[in-house]
Design an enzyme around this catalytic site. Structure first.
Site, PDB file in Angstrom:
ATOM      1  N   LYS A 231       1.752  -3.590   6.625  1.00 25.66           N
ATOM      2  CA  LYS A 231       2.267  -3.645   5.237  1.00 25.66           C
ATOM      3  C   LYS A 231       3.778  -3.405   5.216  1.00 25.66           C
ATOM      4  O   LYS A 231       4.519  -4.083   4.503  1.00 25.66           O
ATOM      5  CB  LYS A 231       1.549  -2.610   4.360  1.00 25.66           C
ATOM      6  CG  LYS A 231       0.068  -2.887   4.150  1.00 25.66           C
ATOM      7  CD  LYS A 231      -0.167  -4.143   3.343  1.00 25.66           C
ATOM      8  CE  LYS A 231      -1.633  -4.455   3.156  1.00 25.66           C
ATOM      9  NZ  LYS A 231      -1.899  -5.772   2.596  1.00 25.66           N
TER      10      LYS A 231
ATOM     11  N   TYR B 280      -2.495  -0.695  10.469  1.00 27.33           N
ATOM     12  CA  TYR B 280      -2.661  -1.301   9.135  1.00 27.33           C
ATOM     13  C   TYR B 280      -1.425  -1.034   8.276  1.00 27.33           C
ATOM     14  O   TYR B 280      -0.826  -1.954   7.704  1.00 27.33           O
ATOM     15  CB  TYR B 280      -3.921  -0.738   8.449  1.00 27.33           C
ATOM     16  CG  TYR B 280      -3.928  -1.014   6.967  1.00 27.33           C
ATOM     17  CD1 TYR B 280      -4.169  -2.300   6.488  1.00 27.33           C
ATOM     18  CD2 TYR B 280      -3.653  -0.001   6.036  1.00 27.33           C
ATOM     19  CE1 TYR B 280      -4.140  -2.576   5.123  1.00 27.33           C
ATOM     20  CE2 TYR B 280      -3.623  -0.266   4.676  1.00 27.33           C
ATOM     21  CZ  TYR B 280      -3.872  -1.550   4.221  1.00 27.33           C
ATOM     22  OH  TYR B 280      -3.833  -1.820   2.878  1.00 27.33           O
TER      23      TYR B 280
ATOM     24  N   SER C 158       0.833  -1.204   0.000  1.00 26.30           N
ATOM     25  CA  SER C 158       0.000   0.000   0.000  1.00 26.30           C
ATOM     26  C   SER C 158       0.863   1.247   0.000  1.00 26.30           C
ATOM     27  O   SER C 158       1.987   1.248   0.537  1.00 26.30           O
ATOM     28  CB  SER C 158      -0.857  -0.027   1.272  1.00 26.30           C
ATOM     29  OG  SER C 158      -1.422   1.228   1.497  1.00 26.30           O
TER      30      SER C 158
HETATM   31  P1  NAD Z   1     -11.044  -6.846   0.611  1.00 28.74           P
HETATM   32  O1  NAD Z   1     -11.299  -6.822   2.080  1.00 28.74           O
HETATM   33  O2  NAD Z   1     -12.157  -6.533  -0.304  1.00 28.74           O
HETATM   34  O3  NAD Z   1     -10.416  -8.244   0.192  1.00 28.74           O
HETATM   35  C1  NAD Z   1      -9.612  -9.013   1.045  1.00 28.74           C
HETATM   36  C2  NAD Z   1     -10.169 -10.417   1.049  1.00 28.74           C
HETATM   37  O4  NAD Z   1      -9.357 -11.222   1.895  1.00 28.74           O
HETATM   38  C3  NAD Z   1     -11.599 -10.471   1.600  1.00 28.74           C
HETATM   39  O5  NAD Z   1     -12.432 -11.165   0.704  1.00 28.74           O
HETATM   40  C4  NAD Z   1     -11.454 -11.203   2.941  1.00 28.74           C
HETATM   41  O6  NAD Z   1     -12.584 -11.996   3.210  1.00 28.74           O
HETATM   42  C5  NAD Z   1     -10.195 -12.034   2.703  1.00 28.74           C
HETATM   43  N1  NAD Z   1      -9.428 -12.349   3.916  1.00 28.74           N
HETATM   44  C6  NAD Z   1      -8.996 -11.516   4.877  1.00 28.74           C
HETATM   45  N2  NAD Z   1      -8.289 -12.190   5.795  1.00 28.74           N
HETATM   46  C7  NAD Z   1      -8.263 -13.495   5.394  1.00 28.74           C
HETATM   47  C8  NAD Z   1      -7.686 -14.676   5.936  1.00 28.74           C
HETATM   48  N3  NAD Z   1      -6.998 -14.664   7.065  1.00 28.74           N
HETATM   49  N4  NAD Z   1      -7.870 -15.845   5.253  1.00 28.74           N
HETATM   50  C9  NAD Z   1      -8.576 -15.892   4.101  1.00 28.74           C
HETATM   51  N5  NAD Z   1      -9.142 -14.788   3.553  1.00 28.74           N
HETATM   52  C10 NAD Z   1      -8.978 -13.604   4.194  1.00 28.74           C
HETATM   53  O7  NAD Z   1      -9.809  -5.845   0.364  1.00 28.74           O
HETATM   54  P2  NAD Z   1      -9.249  -5.285  -1.021  1.00 28.74           P
HETATM   55  O8  NAD Z   1      -9.593  -3.844  -1.109  1.00 28.74           O
HETATM   56  O9  NAD Z   1      -9.588  -6.188  -2.116  1.00 28.74           O
HETATM   57  O10 NAD Z   1      -7.691  -5.357  -0.687  1.00 28.74           O
HETATM   58  C11 NAD Z   1      -6.895  -6.469  -1.067  1.00 28.74           C
HETATM   59  C12 NAD Z   1      -5.493  -6.275  -0.545  1.00 28.74           C
HETATM   60  O11 NAD Z   1      -4.976  -5.045  -1.054  1.00 28.74           O
HETATM   61  C13 NAD Z   1      -5.407  -6.173   0.978  1.00 28.74           C
HETATM   62  O12 NAD Z   1      -4.242  -6.819   1.406  1.00 28.74           O
HETATM   63  C14 NAD Z   1      -5.316  -4.689   1.208  1.00 28.74           C
HETATM   64  O13 NAD Z   1      -4.652  -4.382   2.405  1.00 28.74           O
HETATM   65  C15 NAD Z   1      -4.519  -4.233   0.012  1.00 28.74           C
HETATM   66  N6  NAD Z   1      -4.733  -2.825  -0.309  1.00 28.74           N
HETATM   67  C16 NAD Z   1      -6.016  -2.365  -0.473  1.00 28.74           C
HETATM   68  C17 NAD Z   1      -6.227  -1.026  -0.737  1.00 28.74           C
HETATM   69  C18 NAD Z   1      -7.633  -0.477  -0.877  1.00 28.74           C
HETATM   70  O14 NAD Z   1      -7.821   0.724  -0.702  1.00 28.74           O
HETATM   71  N7  NAD Z   1      -8.641  -1.277  -1.208  1.00 28.74           N
HETATM   72  C19 NAD Z   1      -5.145  -0.148  -0.856  1.00 28.74           C
HETATM   73  C20 NAD Z   1      -3.847  -0.653  -0.703  1.00 28.74           C
HETATM   74  C21 NAD Z   1      -3.663  -1.999  -0.434  1.00 28.74           C
END
Ligand code: NAD
Ligand code: UDP
Length: 330
Positions: A153, A149, A124
Site C-alpha cells: 500500500k 501487505y 490502508s
Molecule cells: P476483498 O478481498 O473482499 O476484495 C478484494 C476483491 O478483489 C476480491 O473480490 C478479489 O477477488 C479481487 N481481486 C484480488 N486480486 C485481483 C486481481 N488481480 N484481479 C481481479 N480481482 C482481484 O477485500 P476488501 O476488504 O473488500 O478490500 C478492498 C481493498 O481495500 C483492498 O485493496 C484492501 O487491501 C483494502 N483495504 C481493506 C481493508 C480491510 O480491512 N478490509 C483495510 C484497508 C484497506
C-alpha cells in the site's frame, strides 16, 4: 459515462457498488473472484434493482483489462482489487508484491493509454506504520510498515505520487481505511472471507454462530485501559459512502483522506458490545500477543469531513447488529 470498480465483488467493493448505483451512477465491475463469490453479484442486483456489466478475470492481465476500456466509456476508476491478509503476506510476500503492484501498474498504464485520469485508490491505515502518537493524521509521514501487505500500500501511494508529479492532470484520491466491519442492513452482502478468518469481526461471527469454538484475544497486557488493543472500526456502508463523496467532492489533484470514525475501541469493548446488542455470548480466551500488532491506533477523520463533507453515521452497535444479521442470513 461509467465508473469501473476493480474488486467490486469483494467486501468493500460490493457495498460501494451499491452506493454508487443508488446515487445514479453506471457501474462496471471487474473481479477474478479470488476472494469473493459470484452470488454477491446477484445480491447487489437484488439490493439495487439494477444490472451491472461484470468481467471475471485477473487484472494482472493487461490485454484483457484494455478490452474493458475499449468496450465501455469509462470516466473514473475505483481500485479495490488486491490481496489483503496481513499474516498471509508475511508468509507469501512475493504473491502480495506481485498481485498488488502489477495489477495497479497495469491499471494505471491502461488508464493513461485511454486518457482516463480519475482514480480512487483503496489504501490502508497500515501505511502509517509505527508512529509516536496513536492518532493518525494525513499530515503525518508514512511510517515503517509492519507487513509486506502494508508495504504494498505504501509503495502504491508512492507510485501514485510520482505519477501525479509527472502529469498534474491526474485526479487521484487515496483513501486510507481503518478497520472496516459490519454489513449491509439487508443482510444480503457482508464480509465472507475464504477459510478461517484472520480479522476480528469475522472471527467473532464464526464463534457466535458455533462454527468455531473460541475467539483468541491476542494479548491482554497492552498499555491500554483494559489491556487489549485499540482500533478504529468503521461500518462498511459508511466507508462505501465515503467513496461516492470522494468521486463527487475531492478537489483536483492528488488528495489523501482517512476514512474512519475517529474513535478508538478495544477488542474487549467490541466483543462486549456484540454480546449486548445481539443478546448472545461469545466464548473467548486471552492468548499471547500476535506478532506485528500495534497496541493502539485510530484516525483523525476531520480532513474527510472538511473537504468531502463525509463522516460516519453508524455506531458500534449498528456495526455489531448488521454484522450478525448478515451472518445469521448466510
Ligand atoms: P476483498 O478481498 O473482499 O476484495 C478484494 C476483491 O478483489 C476480491 O473480490 C478479489 O477477488 C479481487 N481481486 C484480488 N486480486 C485481483 C486481481 N488481480 N484481479 C481481479 N480481482 C482481484 O477485500 P476488501 O476488504 O473488500 O478490500 C478492498 C481493498 O481495500 C483492498 O485493496 C484492501 O487491501 C483494502 N483495504 C481493506 C481493508 C480491510 O480491512 N478490509 C483495510 C484497508 C484497506
Ligand atoms: N484480534 C484478536 N483475535 C483475532 C483477530 C484479531 O484479538 O482472532 C485483534 C488483533 O490483535 C487486533 C484487533 O483484533 O488488535 C483487530 O485485528 P484485525 O486483524 O481485525 O485488524 P488489524 O487491526 O490487524 O488490521
Amino acid at each position: 459515462m461509467a465508473i469501473l470498480v476493480t474488486g467490486g465483488i469483494g467486501f468493500i467493493g460490493s457495498h460501494t457498488v451499491v452506493e454508487l448505483a443508488n446515487n445514479g451512477n453506471e457501474v462496471i465491475i471487474v473481479d477474478n473472484l479470488y476472494n469473493s463469490k459470484i452470488e454477491v453479484l446477484e445480491n447487489i442486483k437484488k439490493i439495487t434493482g439494477k444490472d451491472f456489466r461484470f468481467y471475471q478475470f485477473d487484472i494482472c492481465n493487461k490485454e484483457k483489462l484494455e478490452e474493458i476500456f475499449k468496450e465501455n466509456k469509462i470516466d473514473s476508476v475505483i481500485h479495490f482489487a488486491g490481496y489483503k491478509a496481513v499474516g498471509e503476506s508475511v508468509k507469501e510476500p512475493l504473491m502480495y508484491y506481485s498481485n498488488n503492484l502489477i495489477s495497479t501498474i497495469n491499471l494505471l498504464e491502461v488508464m493513461k493509454k485511454f486518457n482516463i485520469k480519475k482514480l480512487v485508490f483503496s489504501s490502508s491505515a497500515a501505511v502509517y506504520g509505527i508512529q509516536e502518537t496513536p492518532k493518525c493524521s494525513e499530515k503525518m509521514k508514512r511510517g515503517e510498515t509492519t507487513s509486506p501487505y502494508g508495504t504494498t500500500k505504501a509503495m502504491i501511494e508512492k507510485i501514485l505520487e510520482d505519477l501525479y508529479i509527472s502529469d498534474n492532470s491526474w485526479n487521484i484520491t487515496i483513501l486510507r481505511y481503518f478497520n472496516p466491519v459490519g454489513a449491509h442492513s439487508s443482510g444480503l452482502i457482508g464480509e465472507d472471507p475464504r477459510g478461517t478468518p484472520n480479522n476480528l469481526m469475522p472471527y467473532i461471527l464464526k464463534v457466535a454462530s458455533g462454527k468455531l469454538d473460541v475467539l483468541n484475544i491476542y494479548g491482554n497486557n497492552y498499555p491500554t485501559p483494559d489491556g487489549t488493543c485499540i482500533r478504529d472500526y468503521i461500518h462498511v456502508v459508511d466507508l462505501a459512502k465515503g467513496h461516492v463523496k470522494a468521486l463527487e467532492k475531492a478537489p483536483n489533484g492528488l488528495n489523501v483522506y482517512n476514512l474512519a470514525s475517529g474513535k478508538g475501541v478495544s477488542v474487549l469493548e467490541l466483543v462486549k458490545t456484540f454480546e449486548k446488542v445481539n443478546n448472545l455470548k461469545v466464548n473467548y480466551k486471552f492468548v499471547d500477543r500476535r506478532p506485528g500488532d500495534l497496541p493502539e491506533y485510530y484516525a483523525d477523520p476531520t480532513k474527510a469531513y472538511n473537504e468531502l463533507g463525509w463522516k460516519t453515521a453508524k455506531n458500534l452497535e449498528d456495526i455489531c447488529k448488521d454484522a450478525w444479521n448478515y451472518e445469521k442470513n448466510k
